[in-house]
Design an enzyme around this catalytic site. Structure first.
Site, PDB file in Angstrom:
ATOM      1  N   ARG A   1      -2.766  -9.162 -20.397  1.00  0.00           N
ATOM      2  CA  ARG A   1      -3.797  -8.934 -21.419  1.00  0.00           C
ATOM      3  C   ARG A   1      -3.275  -7.997 -22.516  1.00  0.00           C
ATOM      4  O   ARG A   1      -3.853  -7.925 -23.608  1.00  0.00           O
ATOM      5  CB  ARG A   1      -5.077  -8.386 -20.838  1.00  0.00           C
ATOM      6  CG  ARG A   1      -5.003  -6.983 -20.299  1.00  0.00           C
ATOM      7  CD  ARG A   1      -6.298  -6.600 -19.621  1.00  0.00           C
ATOM      8  NE  ARG A   1      -7.360  -6.399 -20.576  1.00  0.00           N
ATOM      9  CZ  ARG A   1      -7.560  -5.267 -21.263  1.00  0.00           C
ATOM     10  NH1 ARG A   1      -6.736  -4.239 -21.099  1.00  0.00           N
ATOM     11  NH2 ARG A   1      -8.572  -5.152 -22.108  1.00  0.00           N
TER      12      ARG A   1
ATOM     13  N   ASP B   1      -9.629   0.618 -24.292  1.00  0.00           N
ATOM     14  CA  ASP B   1      -9.862   0.550 -22.854  1.00  0.00           C
ATOM     15  C   ASP B   1      -9.849   1.931 -22.212  1.00  0.00           C
ATOM     16  O   ASP B   1      -9.207   2.854 -22.721  1.00  0.00           O
ATOM     17  CB  ASP B   1      -8.720  -0.250 -22.185  1.00  0.00           C
ATOM     18  CG  ASP B   1      -8.846  -1.725 -22.434  1.00  0.00           C
ATOM     19  OD1 ASP B   1      -9.928  -2.176 -22.837  1.00  0.00           O
ATOM     20  OD2 ASP B   1      -7.845  -2.429 -22.245  1.00  0.00           O
TER      21      ASP B   1
ATOM     22  N   PRO C   1       0.821  -1.211   0.000  1.00  0.00           N
ATOM     23  CA  PRO C   1       0.000   0.000   0.000  1.00  0.00           C
ATOM     24  C   PRO C   1       0.858   1.265   0.000  1.00  0.00           C
ATOM     25  O   PRO C   1       0.391   2.341  -0.336  1.00  0.00           O
ATOM     26  CB  PRO C   1      -0.825  -0.113   1.283  1.00  0.00           C
ATOM     27  CG  PRO C   1      -0.287  -1.259   2.034  1.00  0.00           C
ATOM     28  CD  PRO C   1       0.608  -2.053   1.157  1.00  0.00           C
TER      29      PRO C   1
ATOM     30  N   GLU D   1       3.034  -7.800   8.471  1.00  0.00           N
ATOM     31  CA  GLU D   1       3.248  -6.341   8.422  1.00  0.00           C
ATOM     32  C   GLU D   1       4.177  -5.950   7.275  1.00  0.00           C
ATOM     33  O   GLU D   1       4.495  -4.773   7.115  1.00  0.00           O
ATOM     34  CB  GLU D   1       3.849  -5.869   9.760  1.00  0.00           C
ATOM     35  CG  GLU D   1       2.948  -6.104  10.961  1.00  0.00           C
ATOM     36  CD  GLU D   1       1.593  -5.470  10.788  1.00  0.00           C
ATOM     37  OE1 GLU D   1       0.586  -6.172  11.003  1.00  0.00           O
ATOM     38  OE2 GLU D   1       1.530  -4.286  10.377  1.00  0.00           O
TER      39      GLU D   1
HETATM   40  N1  JBN Z   1      -2.852  -1.627  -1.926  1.00  0.00           N
HETATM   41  C1  JBN Z   1      -1.984  -2.585  -2.281  1.00  0.00           C
HETATM   42  O1  JBN Z   1      -1.455  -2.631  -3.403  1.00  0.00           O
HETATM   43  C2  JBN Z   1      -1.638  -3.616  -1.274  1.00  0.00           C
HETATM   44  C3  JBN Z   1      -0.706  -4.626  -1.405  1.00  0.00           C
HETATM   45  C4  JBN Z   1      -0.736  -5.323  -0.207  1.00  0.00           C
HETATM   46  N2  JBN Z   1      -1.654  -4.737   0.575  1.00  0.00           N
HETATM   47  O2  JBN Z   1      -2.224  -3.675  -0.075  1.00  0.00           O
END
Ligand code: JBN
Length: 245
Positions: free
Chosen positions: A156, A171, A87, A114
């Site tokens: 793809r 797309d 993330p 984590e």
């Molecule tokens: N948002 C993401 O890419 C992600 C990867 C692992 N957890 O969240």
């Protein structure tokens, strides 16, 4: 394209054997291998995680199994790019999918808990390009789902994977005139369904009018749902007229 995926949940990637990607693998267009990280964990319990230095909740993935796995999968001097879903990474976009589709070899590292000890990324960077990439502003339990998303978005785009090569060009976010526009509505038979007719222009055979209608619908949808994308497009006078309606 060569793909290697390292995970503690290899079964997560059963979808790689179905649909278009499965056919691409059978044709040999995609050479994909899934590796169980625990194969490089040598203690009796095949441990891959431990408590975080500095304290805090959860566990961190140990560097040793990852280091051995990446050493075994990516020989020194090879052309692999390591992609780590997180993330806290750079946004995964259609543009990045297109760049990855041009890569000869992608290695995906699926973190859990984590995350992966930061030294694994540092060590990998010393011998290959490494991208930390996010598929969106939310947190998953691990990288596996993100890798499935990225692998589908990338493969793809490979020649021969989509039945209709032109399909990717239309797309949403595809490079070219539709680059940052959301794709408008699509229709198929029957021409009238539950009293809802297909827009007549789509059955007119007038390709210029159809292209204009599709772009207008994309402009209207983008202005309504993602107005911030409008400025990323090269608008002509017709576009501006549509948006001013
Ligand atoms: N948002 C993401 O890419 C992600 C990867 C692992 N957890 O969240």
């Amino acid at each position: 394209m060569k793909l290697d995926i390292v995970t503690i949940f290899p079964d997560y990637f059963a979808p790689l054997d179905v649909s278009l990607l499965g056919k691409a693998r059978q044709r040999g267009d995609v050479d994909a291998h899934v590796h169980d990280l625990r194969g490089w964990a040598h203690d009796r319990h095949r441990t891959v995680d431990d408590t975080p230095y500095g304290g805090g909740p959860g566990m961190v993935m140990k560097p040793e199994p990852w280091g051995e796995a990446l050493d075994a999968i990516v020989p020194p001097g090879s052309s692999a790019r390591l992609v780590v879903p997180t993330p806290s990474g750079r946004p995964f976009t259609q543009e990045l999918a297109g760049a990855y589709a041009a890569e000869p070899w992608l290695v995906f590292a699926c973190g859990r808990y984590e995350g992966i000890d930061a030294r694994v990324i540092e060590d990998a960077r010393s011998r290959m390009p490494v991208d930390e990439v996010s598929i969106g502003d939310y947190v998953l339990a691990g990288g596996e789902s993100a890798v499935l998303v990225m692998v589908e978005a990338v493969t793809r785009l490979l020649p021969g994977v989509l039945g209709n090569a032109g399909s990717a060009a239309d797309d949403s976010f595809a490079p070219g005139r539709m680059e940052a526009l959301l794709e408008g509505p699509v229709y198929t038979k029957p021409p009238d369904w539950r009293g809802r007719p297909v827009p007549p222009v789509l059955m007119s055979g007038n390709h210029g009018a159809i292209a204009r209608w599709r772009r207008d619908e994309a402009l209207r949808r983008t202005a309504a749902i993602r107005p911030e994308l409008i400025a990323r497009n090269a608008l002509d006078d017709a576009d501006r007229r549509t948006l001013s309606e």
